[in-house]
Write an enzyme that holds these catalytic residues in place. Structure first.
Site, PDB file in Angstrom:
ATOM      1  N   SER A   1       9.420   2.343  -2.537  1.00 19.35           N
ATOM      2  CA  SER A   1       9.143   1.270  -2.175  1.00 19.35           C
ATOM      3  C   SER A   1       8.564   0.075  -3.030  1.00 19.35           C
ATOM      4  O   SER A   1       7.849   0.576  -3.969  1.00 19.35           O
ATOM      5  CB  SER A   1       8.213   0.821  -0.778  1.00 19.35           C
ATOM      6  OG  SER A   1       8.667   1.458   0.251  1.00 19.35           O
TER       7      SER A   1
ATOM      8  N   ASP B   1       9.877  -9.381   2.464  1.00 22.16           N
ATOM      9  CA  ASP B   1       9.248  -8.097   1.865  1.00 22.16           C
ATOM     10  C   ASP B   1       9.188  -8.298   0.422  1.00 22.16           C
ATOM     11  O   ASP B   1       9.735  -7.476  -0.378  1.00 22.16           O
ATOM     12  CB  ASP B   1       9.851  -7.070   2.596  1.00 22.16           C
ATOM     13  CG  ASP B   1       9.076  -5.837   2.035  1.00 22.16           C
ATOM     14  OD1 ASP B   1       7.711  -5.865   1.860  1.00 22.16           O
ATOM     15  OD2 ASP B   1       9.590  -4.595   2.430  1.00 22.16           O
TER      16      ASP B   1
ATOM     17  N   HIS C   1       4.936  -5.005   1.738  1.00 26.27           N
ATOM     18  CA  HIS C   1       4.361  -3.846   3.025  1.00 26.27           C
ATOM     19  C   HIS C   1       3.762  -2.870   1.937  1.00 26.27           C
ATOM     20  O   HIS C   1       3.002  -2.088   2.581  1.00 26.27           O
ATOM     21  CB  HIS C   1       5.625  -3.348   3.487  1.00 26.27           C
ATOM     22  CG  HIS C   1       6.453  -2.352   2.856  1.00 26.27           C
ATOM     23  ND1 HIS C   1       7.572  -2.616   2.356  1.00 26.27           N
ATOM     24  CD2 HIS C   1       6.168  -0.871   2.789  1.00 26.27           C
ATOM     25  CE1 HIS C   1       8.135  -1.482   1.740  1.00 26.27           C
ATOM     26  NE2 HIS C   1       7.351  -0.569   1.939  1.00 26.27           N
TER      27      HIS C   1
END
Length: 214
Positions: A160, A70, A27
């Site tokens: 992230s 992800d 992402h």
């Protein structure tokens, strides 16, 4: 540990798994992005050397709506030379479960509190693994491709793609947490379980010999 950047600004973490490949979260990339990575930095600044990404290997099963699978591998446009401050980290060699209550760590340049600003200094915090079935129940999702941590401390916006490290091995990739609640989340923080993707990872790391353009 690397900083994944867009237009010279830190957006995600990531980590070197070889001289030419970085693992991060899928992402962290949107179509049209031209990402660069900064390696070997503890403190980020505008003068940090950036390396362009040559190819974006996004997992074919990535679901942007549910944030499943992800994970993404960035192929750099040049080979990195290892130094005292630039090294790769090992990943699991086979599918493995991390026992609940295990103590691990996560690092990044992300915000240190909800709605906070990104950190100039690389920060690290210890986290506690939670039973995966309990995590799935909390999120209302059934998947074996997660590792979860719960309790005070963890990751926030800008972290992230960074590694969840247990006993010196990167076992997870920072994926998502409760929206707008880094400080005292009511649900566990979620990481992509690296060991579930080893066939795909190894195929790319060993099989990519040609030069590509995205």
């Amino acid at each position: 540990m690397v900083s994944v950047q867009k237009n010279g600004t830190h957006t995600c973490g990531g980590f070197l798994v070889s001289e030419q490949f970085v693992i991060t979260a899928a992402h962290c990339f949107e179509k049209g992005d031209k990402l660069t990575v900064v390696v070997g930095a503890h403190e980020l600044n505008r003068n940090s050397p950036r390396i362009a990404v040559k190819f974006y290997h996004i997992h074919p099963g990535y679901d942007s709506a549910e944030l499943l699978n992800d994970i993404m591998i960035l192929q750099l446009n040049k080979t990195i030379k290892y130094t005292k401050t630039i090294k790769s980290i090992s990943i699991p060699k086979k599918d493995m479960n991390i026992k609940a209550n295990s103590k691990c760590s996560v690092a990044g340049w992300g915000a240190q509190k909800t709605s906070g600003s990104a950190s100039e200094q690389l920060m690290e915090v210890n986290v506690t693994i939670i039973d995966n079935k309990k995590c799935q129940k909390k999120w209302g999702q059934k998947t074996t491709s997660w590792i979860c941590t719960f309790g005070k401390g963890g990751f926030c916006q800008g972290d992230s793609g960074g590694p969840l490290v247990c006993n010196g091995t990167a076992v997870g990739v920072v994926s998502f947490n409760e929206e707008n609640n880094c400080d005292k989340p009511n649900v566990p923080n979620v990481y992509t379980r690296i060991s579930k993707f080893l066939t795909w990872i190894n195929a790319i790391l060993k099989g990519v010999k040609q030069d590509y353009d995205y």
